[in-house]
Write a protein that holds these residues in place. Structure first.
Motif, PDB file in Angstrom:
ATOM      1  N   GLY A 151     -31.521 -16.395  36.833  1.00  0.00           N
ATOM      2  CA  GLY A 151     -31.735 -15.156  36.848  1.00  0.00           C
ATOM      3  C   GLY A 151     -30.887 -14.569  35.564  1.00  0.00           C
ATOM      4  O   GLY A 151     -30.793 -13.089  34.994  1.00  0.00           O
ATOM      5  N   SER A 152     -29.736 -14.788  36.485  1.00  0.00           N
ATOM      6  CA  SER A 152     -28.344 -13.449  36.045  1.00  0.00           C
ATOM      7  C   SER A 152     -27.046 -14.100  36.520  1.00  0.00           C
ATOM      8  O   SER A 152     -26.950 -14.906  37.429  1.00  0.00           O
ATOM      9  CB  SER A 152     -27.958 -11.988  36.981  1.00  0.00           C
ATOM     10  N   LEU A 153     -26.078 -13.444  36.474  1.00  0.00           N
ATOM     11  CA  LEU A 153     -25.152 -13.706  35.804  1.00  0.00           C
ATOM     12  C   LEU A 153     -24.101 -13.519  37.626  1.00  0.00           C
ATOM     13  O   LEU A 153     -23.782 -14.242  38.226  1.00  0.00           O
ATOM     14  CB  LEU A 153     -23.463 -12.606  35.402  1.00  0.00           C
ATOM     15  N   THR A 171     -27.592 -19.876  21.671  1.00  0.00           N
ATOM     16  CA  THR A 171     -28.240 -18.059  21.826  1.00  0.00           C
ATOM     17  C   THR A 171     -28.539 -16.900  20.578  1.00  0.00           C
ATOM     18  O   THR A 171     -29.317 -16.205  20.120  1.00  0.00           O
ATOM     19  CB  THR A 171     -27.591 -17.134  23.324  1.00  0.00           C
ATOM     20  N   LEU A 172     -27.251 -17.031  20.196  1.00  0.00           N
ATOM     21  CA  LEU A 172     -26.959 -16.511  18.462  1.00  0.00           C
ATOM     22  C   LEU A 172     -28.030 -16.891  17.377  1.00  0.00           C
ATOM     23  O   LEU A 172     -28.798 -16.288  16.725  1.00  0.00           O
ATOM     24  CB  LEU A 172     -25.691 -16.408  17.596  1.00  0.00           C
ATOM     25  N   VAL A 185     -29.795 -16.948  30.467  1.00  0.00           N
ATOM     26  CA  VAL A 185     -28.767 -15.302  31.108  1.00  0.00           C
ATOM     27  C   VAL A 185     -27.658 -14.641  29.740  1.00  0.00           C
ATOM     28  O   VAL A 185     -27.597 -13.495  29.565  1.00  0.00           O
ATOM     29  CB  VAL A 185     -28.094 -15.727  31.753  1.00  0.00           C
ATOM     30  N   ALA A 186     -27.189 -15.321  28.890  1.00  0.00           N
ATOM     31  CA  ALA A 186     -26.816 -14.785  27.417  1.00  0.00           C
ATOM     32  C   ALA A 186     -28.355 -14.247  27.317  1.00  0.00           C
ATOM     33  O   ALA A 186     -27.644 -13.497  26.089  1.00  0.00           O
ATOM     34  CB  ALA A 186     -26.070 -16.030  27.015  1.00  0.00           C
ATOM     35  N   CYS A 187     -29.609 -14.836  26.637  1.00  0.00           N
ATOM     36  CA  CYS A 187     -30.051 -14.416  25.541  1.00  0.00           C
ATOM     37  C   CYS A 187     -30.609 -12.931  26.678  1.00  0.00           C
ATOM     38  O   CYS A 187     -31.297 -12.102  25.478  1.00  0.00           O
ATOM     39  CB  CYS A 187     -31.350 -15.248  25.959  1.00  0.00           C
ATOM     40  N   GLY A 188     -30.390 -12.689  27.930  1.00  0.00           N
ATOM     41  CA  GLY A 188     -31.415 -11.526  28.413  1.00  0.00           C
ATOM     42  C   GLY A 188     -30.047 -10.152  27.711  1.00  0.00           C
ATOM     43  O   GLY A 188     -30.348  -9.407  27.677  1.00  0.00           O
ATOM     44  N   LEU A 189     -28.784 -10.288  27.026  1.00  0.00           N
ATOM     45  CA  LEU A 189     -28.253 -10.228  26.600  1.00  0.00           C
ATOM     46  C   LEU A 189     -29.004  -9.161  25.382  1.00  0.00           C
ATOM     47  O   LEU A 189     -28.511  -8.017  24.992  1.00  0.00           O
ATOM     48  CB  LEU A 189     -26.997 -10.039  26.101  1.00  0.00           C
ATOM     49  N   PHE A 190     -29.324  -9.185  25.038  1.00  0.00           N
ATOM     50  CA  PHE A 190     -30.314  -9.426  23.985  1.00  0.00           C
ATOM     51  C   PHE A 190     -31.558  -8.808  24.218  1.00  0.00           C
ATOM     52  O   PHE A 190     -32.688  -8.736  22.645  1.00  0.00           O
ATOM     53  CB  PHE A 190     -30.284 -10.073  22.553  1.00  0.00           C
ATOM     54  N   GLY A 191     -32.555  -8.425  25.432  1.00  0.00           N
ATOM     55  CA  GLY A 191     -33.818  -8.458  25.309  1.00  0.00           C
ATOM     56  C   GLY A 191     -34.136  -9.509  25.085  1.00  0.00           C
ATOM     57  O   GLY A 191     -35.486  -9.140  25.132  1.00  0.00           O
ATOM     58  N   ILE A 192     -33.898 -10.500  25.249  1.00  0.00           N
ATOM     59  CA  ILE A 192     -34.541 -12.453  24.800  1.00  0.00           C
ATOM     60  C   ILE A 192     -35.699 -12.360  25.917  1.00  0.00           C
ATOM     61  O   ILE A 192     -34.811 -12.758  26.685  1.00  0.00           O
ATOM     62  CB  ILE A 192     -34.264 -13.144  23.770  1.00  0.00           C
ATOM     63  N   SER A 193     -36.924 -12.033  25.858  1.00  0.00           N
ATOM     64  CA  SER A 193     -37.978 -12.409  27.162  1.00  0.00           C
ATOM     65  C   SER A 193     -37.654 -14.077  27.632  1.00  0.00           C
ATOM     66  O   SER A 193     -37.146 -15.180  26.945  1.00  0.00           O
ATOM     67  CB  SER A 193     -39.478 -12.817  26.497  1.00  0.00           C
TER      68      SER A 193
END
Length: 398
Positions: free
Chosen positions: A117-119, A305-306, A348-356
């Motif tokens: 779920g996270s780093l 992710t990008l 985890v990386a997608c979470g930086l951009f608020g991606i579900s």
């Protein structure tokens, strides 16, 4: 004719095996399922011997460690690993900006995939792996736990008698003999793996992701042929390309088809020995590199992710991309401790951009589709870099 084949160098035999494997896949694709046994046996042998090899070699190396012998080498190697992963992630950011990719979202996800779920969860898993039961760690090929126990026991055995230390050395030499035997069967295993890979009908599905693959593989080649040589040249003060090409040829090719950094540890240790690296340095740095040195994973996490960010039309500034590079670097270090490797760290990386998480898992599913080439190239970059940086530091400080 077979005797003449055996007299060739290992690299020459592997290259012949690759050519024959491609030819068989094209001419007799129906035979691929039978030939896959050769590849499966080779990978199984490597994976079986790698845990005990790492455990004994690291323990024996530290137990017989002489002050001033290799301690000065480990820290620079670790620093090169970290810098290499960050520069790989930064290269992926630039490549994704220059050649933005879009994804076909809506791909079915796999229910059995559970990304962290996270780093914080990644770091927690890594710390828990350190204190795993040593027997379980070896049985499950938990290389983080294996390294932790090997280091702890190695330090403890430094206070043992000389005869005990000699016994550890003899055990390490015995395992090395087994490794050389397994590696001699590499051409046959590679032949089976190549035949299966090129006969796989799923390769045709890669055409729809040509743009994404081009960015992924192009960035990895850029890291291997530009970033890594610059770092090696800085350390050795010499032309880096002979060493770079030798590591790619003798380590990268094997890793490409085994798709396992852990399975390639024996190959890298054998190559490091032939390159003149001190055994006390290689036996610690290369297994550690197989666990934390994941430049290819940094590229995969960043590019995919990008691609999701670009598909969703999310605006991203340079500072956020820089943070993404750091997150990808830290996440890549934990790739080996997560089932599914680098792909499952994409959420985890997608979470930086608020991606579900639902969309992030669709990105993971797309990664699974292209993993035939993505994962193979990623592993080749990861594993060849382990022995490349270890050799560079050994030569630079010698």
């Amino acid at each position: 004719m077979f005797s003449a084949f055996l007299r060739l160098s290992l690299v020459s035999r592997i290259m012949i095996a690759i050519v024959l494997g491609v030819a068989v896949a094209i001419l007799f694709p129906e035979s691929a399922p039978y030939l896959s046994l050769l590849g499966d046996l080779f990978i199984k042998a490597l994976k079986s011997v790698a845990p005990i090899l790492v455990f004994i070699l690291v323990m024996a190396s530290i137990a017989n460690f002489k002050i001033g012998s290799s301690n000065a080498y480990i820290k620079p190697i670790m620093l090169m690993y970290a810098i290499g992963m960050f520069l790989a992630a930064l290269s992926a950011v630039i490549a994704s900006s220059l050649f933005p990719s879009t994804l076909f979202l809506g791909v079915a996800t796999q229910a059995d995939l559970t990304p962290p779920g996270s780093l914080a969860e990644i770091l927690k898993n890594l710390l828990l792996s350190f204190v795993a039961n040593p027997v379980v760690a070896i049985a499950e090929a938990n290389f983080i736990g294996i390294l932790a126990w090997a280091v702890a026991l190695g330090i403890a055995f430094r206070h043992a008698t000389e005869s005990t230390k000699a016994l550890l050395n003899d055990a390490a030499n015995a395992v090395n003999r087994v490794i050389r035997l397994v590696i001699n069967f590499a051409p046959f295993g590679i032949f089976g793996l190549v035949a299966v890979t090129f006969a796989d009908a799923g390769l045709s599905t890669l055409a729809s992701y040509a743009q994404l693959l081009a960015v992924l593989l192009g960035t990895m080649f850029f890291v291997a042929l530009v970033i890594n040589p610059i770092m090696v040249a800085f350390v050795t003060r010499s032309n880096p390309y002979p060493l770079v090409f030798q590591c790619l040829r003798e380590s990268g090719i094997t890793a490409f088809f085994t798709r396992s950094s852990a399975a390639n540890i024996p190959v890298n240790l054998d190559l490091a020995k032939r390159l003149g690296v001190q055994e006390s340095t290689a036996s610690v740095a290369i297994p550690l590199g197989a666990v934390i040195n994941m430049a290819g994973a940094s590229v995969t996490i960043t590019v995919l992710t990008l691609a999701a960010v670009n598909t969703l039309g999310i605006s991203v500034d340079f500072s956020t991309m820089l943070i993404l590079s750091v997150v990808a670097t830290v996440s890549a270090c934990g790739a080996s401790g997560v089932a599914g490797g680098s792909l499952l760290l994409i959420p985890v990386a997608c979470g930086l951009f608020g991606i579900s998480s639902d969309i992030a898992m669709q990105v993971v599913a797309i990664g699974m589709v292209i993993s035939v080439l993505q994962d193979s190239t990623e592993t080749a970059l990861n594993s060849s870099t382990d022995v490349l940086f270890t050799t560079a530091v050994d030569r630079g400080l010698s």
